[in-house]
Motif scaffolding. Structure first.
Motif, PDB file in Angstrom:
ATOM      1  N   GLY A   1       0.808  -1.225   0.000  1.00 54.52           N
ATOM      2  CA  GLY A   1       0.000   0.000   0.000  1.00 54.52           C
ATOM      3  C   GLY A   1       0.835   1.266   0.000  1.00 54.52           C
ATOM      4  O   GLY A   1       0.746   2.093  -0.920  1.00 54.52           O
ATOM      5  N   PRO A   2       1.683   1.470   1.022  1.00 56.76           N
ATOM      6  CA  PRO A   2       2.530   2.665   1.043  1.00 56.76           C
ATOM      7  C   PRO A   2       3.492   2.739  -0.142  1.00 56.76           C
ATOM      8  O   PRO A   2       3.809   3.835  -0.623  1.00 56.76           O
ATOM      9  N   ILE A   3       3.954   1.584  -0.625  1.00 52.49           N
ATOM     10  CA  ILE A   3       4.873   1.590  -1.771  1.00 52.49           C
ATOM     11  C   ILE A   3       4.166   2.105  -3.018  1.00 52.49           C
ATOM     12  O   ILE A   3       4.725   2.908  -3.785  1.00 52.49           O
ATOM     13  N   ILE A   4       2.929   1.677  -3.244  1.00 50.76           N
ATOM     14  CA  ILE A   4       2.171   2.133  -4.409  1.00 50.76           C
ATOM     15  C   ILE A   4       1.917   3.630  -4.345  1.00 50.76           C
ATOM     16  O   ILE A   4       2.067   4.352  -5.344  1.00 50.76           O
ATOM     17  N   VAL A   5       1.543   4.119  -3.177  1.00 54.20           N
ATOM     18  CA  VAL A   5       1.300   5.560  -3.017  1.00 54.20           C
ATOM     19  C   VAL A   5       2.585   6.343  -3.272  1.00 54.20           C
ATOM     20  O   VAL A   5       2.584   7.362  -3.975  1.00 54.20           O
ATOM     21  N   THR A   6       3.692   5.874  -2.708  1.00 51.70           N
ATOM     22  CA  THR A   6       4.978   6.549  -2.913  1.00 51.70           C
ATOM     23  C   THR A   6       5.354   6.578  -4.386  1.00 51.70           C
ATOM     24  O   THR A   6       5.826   7.600  -4.901  1.00 51.70           O
ATOM     25  N   ALA A   7       5.152   5.468  -5.078  1.00 51.56           N
ATOM     26  CA  ALA A   7       5.486   5.395  -6.504  1.00 51.56           C
ATOM     27  C   ALA A   7       4.671   6.392  -7.309  1.00 51.56           C
ATOM     28  O   ALA A   7       5.196   7.077  -8.196  1.00 51.56           O
TER      29      ALA A   7
END
Length: 300
Positions: free
Chosen positions: A215-221
């Motif tokens: 989840g946080p990785i997708i938002v960061t990307a």
């Protein structure tokens, strides 16, 4: 009159409401953010226009016509022509392909680097975590624009090299976020159970913990893509990014900084600048929407 599902359930307490799937919950929460939905729609149009540029563009983006240079927008050239007589609309479409390719390619590379370093640091902890995080601190402490300019000047600009350079200078935020998620998740019961039965650390990291940190990785990307597109535009504007005649939104702005162009065709630099602005804003809107939709503590 047909009753809704919720009304039927209230009138018949013995009927249990079917639990909502995670996908439906995500979509419902994402749709609540109107700016995120608008951003996603606009981004889809921009991406499809760039992918279909060979079929949509009315002219060859590299075809020059000095007899028709700096022509205003009209029926023949919807957004006018540049100082070499090239069709601006066609160059915007093909330039979008390059700018988006640099954005997605660089972020993909940054995610691989940042996720790997953050995952190893967060899972192992101790001295390994300390060494890796001090390395991250060193990279962050170097002014990014000067580091980028230095590296580009050494290796010479080009699309592939630019993607590589932006990837190796944009991974630090991802590494820190992934490390924080792994520090939290490595103490959960499912991780401890995997360790107990002798599962290899690499499998625990990539098969058990990483999917729960996506989840946080997708938002960061999503947010990082907008930042990288801005960085590419800045480097191309300085002549250190994508080189002519290959169009990108950044080098179209660089081409428009000519004083004659600004006097005779002030509308020309507005189009690539507007595309950069809209694209970056839409990525930020979508990133905010994803963050809210993926937040388990958010309002339902």
């Amino acid at each position: 009159m047909v009753q809704s599902n919720h009304e039927t359930i209230r009138m018949n307490p013995n009927i249990q409401e079917k639990p909502e799937t995670l996908t439906k919950l995500f979509i419902r929460k994402f749709k609540k953010n109107k700016l995120a939905v608008l951003g996603a729609v606009v981004l889809l149009i921009i991406i499809l226009s760039a992918l279909l540029a060979p079929w949509i563009a009315p002219c060859n983006p590299g075809q020059t016509n000095l007899a028709n240079k700096l022509a205003p927008p009209g029926a023949d050239h919807w957004l006018g022509t540049d100082r070499f007589g090239r069709d601006v609309f066609s160059r915007l479409l093909y330039g979008g392909r390059i700018s988006l390719l640099v954005g997605f390619g660089s972020v993909a590379g940054a995610l691989v680097i940042g996720t790997t370093i953050g995952a190893v640091a967060g899972y192992c902890g101790g001295i390994i975590d300390a060494i890796l995080m001090r390395f991250v601190d060193i990279v962050i402490s170097i002014p990014s624009i000067f580091l980028l300019i230095t590296i580009v000047a050494i290796f010479q600009p080009g699309v592939e090299k630019l993607i590589f350079i932006l990837a190796i200078t944009s991974w630090t935020t991802t590494a820190r976020i992934v490390r924080g998620e792994f520090l939290s998740l490595r103490t959960r019961e499912f991780v401890l159970a995997s360790k107990t039965i002798g599962t290899r650390p690499s499998k625990i990291i990539f098969s058990h913990i990483l999917p729960n940190a996506m989840g946080p990785i997708i938002v960061t990307a999503t947010l990082l893509i907008g930042t990288v597109i801005l960085t590419e535009a800045a480097l191309s504007y300085l002549g250190l990014g994508v080189q002519p005649p290959t169009p990108s939104w950044g080098n179209m702005l660089e081409d428009a900084q000519n004083f004659t162009v600004l006097l005779k065709a002030p509308w020309y630099p507005a189009f690539p600048g507007l595309m950069i602005l809209i694209t970056v804003l839409c990525f930020n809107f979508v990133g905010d929407g994803l963050r809210d939709a993926l937040d388990p503590k958010g309002n339902l």
